[in-house]
Design a protein around this motif. Structure first.
Motif, PDB file in Angstrom:
ATOM      1  N   SER A 150       0.845  -1.197   0.000  1.00 42.44           N
ATOM      2  CA  SER A 150       0.000   0.000   0.000  1.00 42.44           C
ATOM      3  C   SER A 150       0.873   1.237   0.000  1.00 42.44           C
ATOM      4  O   SER A 150       2.006   1.218   0.498  1.00 42.44           O
ATOM      5  N   GLU A 151       0.377   2.318  -0.572  1.00 46.50           N
ATOM      6  CA  GLU A 151       1.098   3.583  -0.599  1.00 46.50           C
ATOM      7  C   GLU A 151       0.518   4.540   0.427  1.00 46.50           C
ATOM      8  O   GLU A 151      -0.696   4.578   0.637  1.00 46.50           O
ATOM      9  N   ILE A 152       1.392   5.312   1.057  1.00 48.85           N
ATOM     10  CA  ILE A 152       0.976   6.312   2.032  1.00 48.85           C
ATOM     11  C   ILE A 152       1.734   7.602   1.757  1.00 48.85           C
ATOM     12  O   ILE A 152       2.804   7.591   1.142  1.00 48.85           O
ATOM     13  N   PRO A 153       1.227   8.742   2.220  1.00 51.72           N
ATOM     14  CA  PRO A 153       1.995   9.998   2.103  1.00 51.72           C
ATOM     15  C   PRO A 153       3.248   9.934   2.981  1.00 51.72           C
ATOM     16  O   PRO A 153       3.243   9.325   4.053  1.00 51.72           O
ATOM     17  N   LEU A 154       4.309  10.576   2.528  1.00 47.03           N
ATOM     18  CA  LEU A 154       5.552  10.572   3.283  1.00 47.03           C
ATOM     19  C   LEU A 154       5.365  11.156   4.676  1.00 47.03           C
ATOM     20  O   LEU A 154       5.959  10.687   5.654  1.00 47.03           O
ATOM     21  N   ASP A 155       4.503  12.162   4.796  1.00 45.71           N
ATOM     22  CA  ASP A 155       4.281  12.794   6.092  1.00 45.71           C
ATOM     23  C   ASP A 155       3.610  11.857   7.092  1.00 45.71           C
ATOM     24  O   ASP A 155       3.628  12.127   8.296  1.00 45.71           O
ATOM     25  N   ASP A 156       3.009  10.772   6.605  1.00 48.38           N
ATOM     26  CA  ASP A 156       2.341   9.814   7.502  1.00 48.38           C
ATOM     27  C   ASP A 156       3.232   8.650   7.891  1.00 48.38           C
ATOM     28  O   ASP A 156       2.784   7.721   8.566  1.00 48.38           O
ATOM     29  N   LEU A 157       4.503   8.679   7.504  1.00 44.81           N
ATOM     30  CA  LEU A 157       5.374   7.520   7.727  1.00 44.81           C
ATOM     31  C   LEU A 157       5.485   7.146   9.198  1.00 44.81           C
ATOM     32  O   LEU A 157       5.466   5.968   9.554  1.00 44.81           O
ATOM     33  N   THR A 158       5.601   8.160  10.055  1.00 47.61           N
ATOM     34  CA  THR A 158       5.779   7.858  11.479  1.00 47.61           C
ATOM     35  C   THR A 158       4.595   7.110  12.070  1.00 47.61           C
ATOM     36  O   THR A 158       4.721   6.465  13.115  1.00 47.61           O
ATOM     37  N   GLN A 159       3.440   7.174  11.419  1.00 49.44           N
ATOM     38  CA  GLN A 159       2.268   6.454  11.913  1.00 49.44           C
ATOM     39  C   GLN A 159       2.421   4.942  11.762  1.00 49.44           C
ATOM     40  O   GLN A 159       1.670   4.172  12.370  1.00 49.44           O
ATOM     41  N   TYR A 160       3.407   4.522  10.970  1.00 57.64           N
ATOM     42  CA  TYR A 160       3.544   3.101  10.663  1.00 57.64           C
ATOM     43  C   TYR A 160       4.864   2.501  11.146  1.00 57.64           C
ATOM     44  O   TYR A 160       4.947   1.289  11.306  1.00 57.64           O
ATOM     45  N   VAL A 161       5.886   3.315  11.364  1.00 56.94           N
ATOM     46  CA  VAL A 161       7.197   2.741  11.653  1.00 56.94           C
ATOM     47  C   VAL A 161       7.730   3.072  13.035  1.00 56.94           C
ATOM     48  O   VAL A 161       8.840   2.678  13.377  1.00 56.94           O
ATOM     49  N   THR A 162       6.976   3.817  13.852  1.00 57.89           N
ATOM     50  CA  THR A 162       7.468   4.188  15.165  1.00 57.89           C
ATOM     51  C   THR A 162       6.821   3.350  16.257  1.00 57.89           C
ATOM     52  O   THR A 162       5.696   2.867  16.118  1.00 57.89           O
ATOM     53  N   GLN A 163       7.538   3.206  17.340  1.00 55.64           N
ATOM     54  CA  GLN A 163       7.054   2.425  18.473  1.00 55.64           C
ATOM     55  C   GLN A 163       5.779   3.027  19.060  1.00 55.64           C
ATOM     56  O   GLN A 163       4.885   2.314  19.516  1.00 55.64           O
ATOM     57  N   ARG A 164       5.674   4.334  19.012  1.00 57.69           N
ATOM     58  CA  ARG A 164       4.499   4.996  19.592  1.00 57.69           C
ATOM     59  C   ARG A 164       3.227   4.645  18.843  1.00 57.69           C
ATOM     60  O   ARG A 164       2.181   4.369  19.454  1.00 57.69           O
ATOM     61  N   HIS A 165       3.285   4.662  17.492  1.00 58.04           N
ATOM     62  CA  HIS A 165       2.074   4.446  16.690  1.00 58.04           C
ATOM     63  C   HIS A 165       1.930   3.009  16.201  1.00 58.04           C
ATOM     64  O   HIS A 165       0.851   2.624  15.744  1.00 58.04           O
ATOM     65  N   ASN A 166       3.012   2.234  16.252  1.00 54.87           N
ATOM     66  CA  ASN A 166       2.959   0.838  15.785  1.00 54.87           C
ATOM     67  C   ASN A 166       3.763  -0.030  16.757  1.00 54.87           C
ATOM     68  O   ASN A 166       4.795  -0.588  16.402  1.00 54.87           O
ATOM     69  N   PRO A 167       3.315  -0.128  18.007  1.00 56.03           N
ATOM     70  CA  PRO A 167       4.097  -0.856  19.022  1.00 56.03           C
ATOM     71  C   PRO A 167       4.304  -2.315  18.655  1.00 56.03           C
ATOM     72  O   PRO A 167       3.361  -3.030  18.307  1.00 56.03           O
ATOM     73  N   GLY A 168       5.580  -2.722  18.733  1.00 58.17           N
ATOM     74  CA  GLY A 168       5.891  -4.121  18.420  1.00 58.17           C
ATOM     75  C   GLY A 168       5.580  -4.510  16.997  1.00 58.17           C
ATOM     76  O   GLY A 168       5.456  -5.700  16.684  1.00 58.17           O
ATOM     77  N   ASN A 169       5.446  -3.498  16.119  1.00 57.46           N
ATOM     78  CA  ASN A 169       5.085  -3.737  14.721  1.00 57.46           C
ATOM     79  C   ASN A 169       3.808  -4.579  14.624  1.00 57.46           C
ATOM     80  O   ASN A 169       3.726  -5.573  13.893  1.00 57.46           O
ATOM     81  N   ALA A 170       2.797  -4.151  15.361  1.00 59.80           N
ATOM     82  CA  ALA A 170       1.519  -4.858  15.363  1.00 59.80           C
ATOM     83  C   ALA A 170       0.856  -4.819  13.990  1.00 59.80           C
ATOM     84  O   ALA A 170       0.019  -5.679  13.680  1.00 59.80           O
ATOM     85  N   LYS A 171       1.225  -3.868  13.155  1.00 58.17           N
ATOM     86  CA  LYS A 171       0.617  -3.761  11.826  1.00 58.17           C
ATOM     87  C   LYS A 171       1.253  -4.703  10.818  1.00 58.17           C
ATOM     88  O   LYS A 171       0.849  -4.746   9.653  1.00 58.17           O
ATOM     89  N   GLY A 172       2.282  -5.444  11.247  1.00 60.49           N
ATOM     90  CA  GLY A 172       2.872  -6.464  10.391  1.00 60.49           C
ATOM     91  C   GLY A 172       3.566  -5.935   9.150  1.00 60.49           C
ATOM     92  O   GLY A 172       3.486  -6.542   8.079  1.00 60.49           O
ATOM     93  N   ILE A 173       4.266  -4.835   9.283  1.00 56.39           N
ATOM     94  CA  ILE A 173       4.955  -4.241   8.136  1.00 56.39           C
ATOM     95  C   ILE A 173       6.355  -4.839   8.032  1.00 56.39           C
ATOM     96  O   ILE A 173       7.137  -4.774   8.984  1.00 56.39           O
ATOM     97  N   ARG A 174       6.650  -5.428   6.903  1.00 60.70           N
ATOM     98  CA  ARG A 174       7.965  -6.032   6.690  1.00 60.70           C
ATOM     99  C   ARG A 174       8.990  -4.995   6.277  1.00 60.70           C
ATOM    100  O   ARG A 174      10.152  -5.047   6.678  1.00 60.70           O
ATOM    101  N   LEU A 175       8.574  -4.021   5.447  1.00 62.12           N
ATOM    102  CA  LEU A 175       9.511  -3.038   4.903  1.00 62.12           C
ATOM    103  C   LEU A 175       8.749  -1.777   4.534  1.00 62.12           C
ATOM    104  O   LEU A 175       7.675  -1.841   3.938  1.00 62.12           O
ATOM    105  N   ALA A 176       9.292  -0.622   4.898  1.00 58.85           N
ATOM    106  CA  ALA A 176       8.791   0.666   4.417  1.00 58.85           C
ATOM    107  C   ALA A 176       9.773   1.162   3.367  1.00 58.85           C
ATOM    108  O   ALA A 176      10.941   1.393   3.667  1.00 58.85           O
ATOM    109  N   ARG A 177       9.308   1.308   2.142  1.00 62.52           N
ATOM    110  CA  ARG A 177      10.200   1.676   1.029  1.00 62.52           C
ATOM    111  C   ARG A 177       9.919   3.126   0.614  1.00 62.52           C
ATOM    112  O   ARG A 177       8.830   3.446   0.142  1.00 62.52           O
ATOM    113  N   LEU A 178      10.928   3.982   0.815  1.00 65.38           N
ATOM    114  CA  LEU A 178      10.815   5.390   0.432  1.00 65.38           C
ATOM    115  C   LEU A 178      11.516   5.625  -0.903  1.00 65.38           C
ATOM    116  O   LEU A 178      12.629   5.145  -1.103  1.00 65.38           O
TER     117      LEU A 178
END
Length: 592
Positions: A150-178
């Motif tokens: 899926s594609e997301i805006p660059l400004d929303d990246l922290t919502q997916y790759v940070t411990q605060r918004h995605n603790p323990g990688n609960a969203k199951g993201i293998r790789l964020a490709r910029l």
């Protein structure tokens, strides 16, 4: 403050005189501000370009052996696919590691000449973040489970790759490709922001360890406010045991005095000597903040003093030399083995011998001086010709009005008939805009007049003395659309030349891009020598970039790696044709 454009040297033979004079002038300016690095004859960007040219040359040798391969193995659909794939997939993978708040993200932004990476605001989760080239900003999330990216805006990246918004990688993201449109990435660099090797979060360490075998080098980022912690030393012990090439970057030198810097660097080097490793660990002092500011303002002196050029030089020298001595040598050995097995590849073998002698991949140069120049973050590739674009608009506007008037104005129909209509090229452009009804109203008199002239010529025609047959379309001066085209071309060329002459120290992207047919026309209107040098140099660089994209496209297709193609490479064939011939709706055989 000295502002300098990024206008790299090029190799077009007919531009050598202009480039030599331009480089002499450039070196004089750099000497005045004390930039000793700019006095070197060549830059590291040419090292990377030469390395990529070596891969293109090997691909050409492989293609020359395809007939022999297909004859020897007719049932093999893709001869040399494995070698093509390895060439297409080759890149410089740099893993960036470091403790929180050491300036890891700032360093990556400084290396890329941007401020668009929002990583490092808070500790990351177990998400690997890969930064690579793309003509436009884009973020793609790849997942562990069977789920489409899926594609997301660059400004929303922290919502997916940070411990605060995605603790323990609960969203199951293998790789964020910029994907970012920066020059360093376009040359094959992939920066990998790794989440906390050795951190308290087990998932972070596991994710980073799973990627590290793919890295060509590891950059450990520390800072002057905490030069080398116990955690850093443990991390270095772990990395050195796995035989990684390690670069230690001590960031935030702008916060330390000269004596404090010397003391901190001595401490770091002493600590590194306690690590058991066969590889040298290079230490660099930088200010990522000043590097970013210098690139934003174009301040060459500040850029040099930031320490960033020295770090990039050491990094690229290692990567290019390592690839030359290891990767290219292995590719050559594999090619030679396959050519020997196939037989009938004597010419390809000779070309391979010549290649190895020319590139001297077994003994790379280590002592050649080099420079690292400021690079732009904007997309600077040839897309369209500024002159062609104006011509296209002018002719379109003319024909859009003309197709209506010709259907209602009998006087205009008669005038068109007397002139023989439009030229063939513009007649078809008219037909693409006009309706069948409008064409049947506007053009009968033209065709009727042509038929009358041919009938009269037929009465006087003798096979033994054939006379001229009336032309089926008018000459260029008599074509109404050609007159509009020529007027627009002259106006656009003068306007482009004026823009170039107003160029002083503006960014390069302000210089208009033009195709080869219009290059000489625009250049003929430029009276300022410095502006002409900048214009010609820019056009040569743009053409060469298209060439690189075309060759990358061919290599990735030969390697059956279409998924690796960037947007620039996908449309490289169209941009190449536009650069060579101008826009399709502007140029025709009668107009070139």
């Amino acid at each position: 403050m000295d502002r300098i454009p990024f206008l790299p040297g090029v190799s077009f033979g007919y531009l050598r005189h202009h480039l030599r004079k331009r480089n002499e002038h450039r070196h004089t300016r750099h000497a005045q501000i004390g930039d000793a690095h700019a006095k070197a004859a060549k830059g590291l960007q040419m090292d990377i370009r030469s390395y990529e040219s070596a891969k293109f040359a090997l691909a050409e040798i492989l293609r020359s052996a395809l007939p022999a391969a297909k004859a020897a193995r007719p049932n093999e659909p893709y001869p040399f696919e494995d070698i093509f794939s390895r060439l297409a997939e080759d890149r410089f993978n740099l893993a960036v590691v470091g403790q929180f708040s050491r300036g890891k993200t700032s360093l990556m932004n400084a290396m890329l000449g941007t401020d668009r990476l929002p990583m490092g605001i808070v500790p990351l989760t177990s998400v690997i973040t890969a930064v690579q080239y793309g003509p436009v900003e884009r973020v793609t999330l790849e997942y562990n489970e069977r789920r489409l990216p899926s594609e997301i805006p660059l400004d929303d990246l922290t919502q997916y790759v940070t411990q605060r918004h995605n603790p323990g990688n609960a969203k199951g993201i293998r790789l964020a490709r910029l994907e970012l449109p920066t020059e360093l990435l376009r040359r094959g660099f992939h920066l990998i922001d790794t989440p906390g090797l050795g951190s308290a979060i087990t998932a972070n360490t596991q994710a980073t360890q799973s990627f590290l075998p793919l890295a060509d080098a590891v950059i450990l980022v520390t800072s002057y406010d905490s030069p080398l912690s116990e955690g850093d030393l443990m991390l270095l012990e772990h990395l050195s045991a796995r035989d990684f090439k390690i670069f230690v970057v001590v960031n935030k030198q702008d916060l330390a005095s000269t004596s404090e810097r010397a003391e901190a660097l001595a401490h770091v080097r002493a600590a590194l000597r306690t690590i058991d490793t066969d590889r040298q660990i290079d230490v660099f002092s930088v200010s990522a903040r000043e590097g970013i500011e210098a690139q934003r303002s174009g301040n060459a002196l500040q850029f040099s003093e930031s320490g960033l050029p020295h770090f990039l030089e050491g990094l690229v020298c290692f990567l290019v030399d390592e690839k030359q001595t290891v990767f290219l040598q292995r590719i050559c050995d594999r090619m030679r083995q396959q050519f020997d097995e196939l037989g009938g590849c004597q010419l390809a073998l000779q070309r391979l011998d010549f290649f190895q002698g020319q590139f001297a991949i077994s003994s790379p140069e280590h002592d050649r001086p080099a420079t690292w120049r400021l690079h732009p973050t904007q997309r600077t590739t040839f897309m369209s010709c500024a002159v062609c674009a104006q011509i296209e608009r002018a002719v379109y506007n003319f024909l859009a009005e003309f197709q209506y008037q010709i259907s209602i104005d009998q006087t205009l129909q008669s005038k068109l008939a007397e002139q023989g209509g439009l030229c063939s090229f513009h007649t078809w452009q008219y037909a693409s805009l006009a309706s069948p009804h409008g064409t049947c109203l506007g053009f009968p008199r033209t065709l009727e007049r042509a038929a009358k002239r041919i009938r009269e010529a037929g009465k006087e025609f003798r096979p033994e003395h054939p006379g001229p047959i009336p032309a089926h379309s008018p000459s260029r001066p008599n074509c109404l659309a050609c007159r509009v085209r020529d007027d627009a071309e002259g106006h656009a060329a003068r306007e482009a030349a004026g823009t170039v002459e107003s160029y002083t120290n503006s960014p390069r992207q302000r210089i208009p891009h033009v195709c080869l047919p219009h290059l000489g026309i625009v250049a003929s209107f430029i009276r300022n020598e410095e502006a002409a040098n900048a214009f010609l140099t820019t056009q040569a660089e743009l053409y060469e970039r298209v060439v690189e994209d075309m060759r990358r496209y061919a290599l990735k297709r030969d390697g059956v790696r279409k998924t690796l193609l960037t947007a620039d490479e996908l449309d490289a064939h169209l941009r190449g044709m536009r650069a060579l011939c101008g826009h399709q709706r502007v140029s025709s055989p009668s107009l070139i």
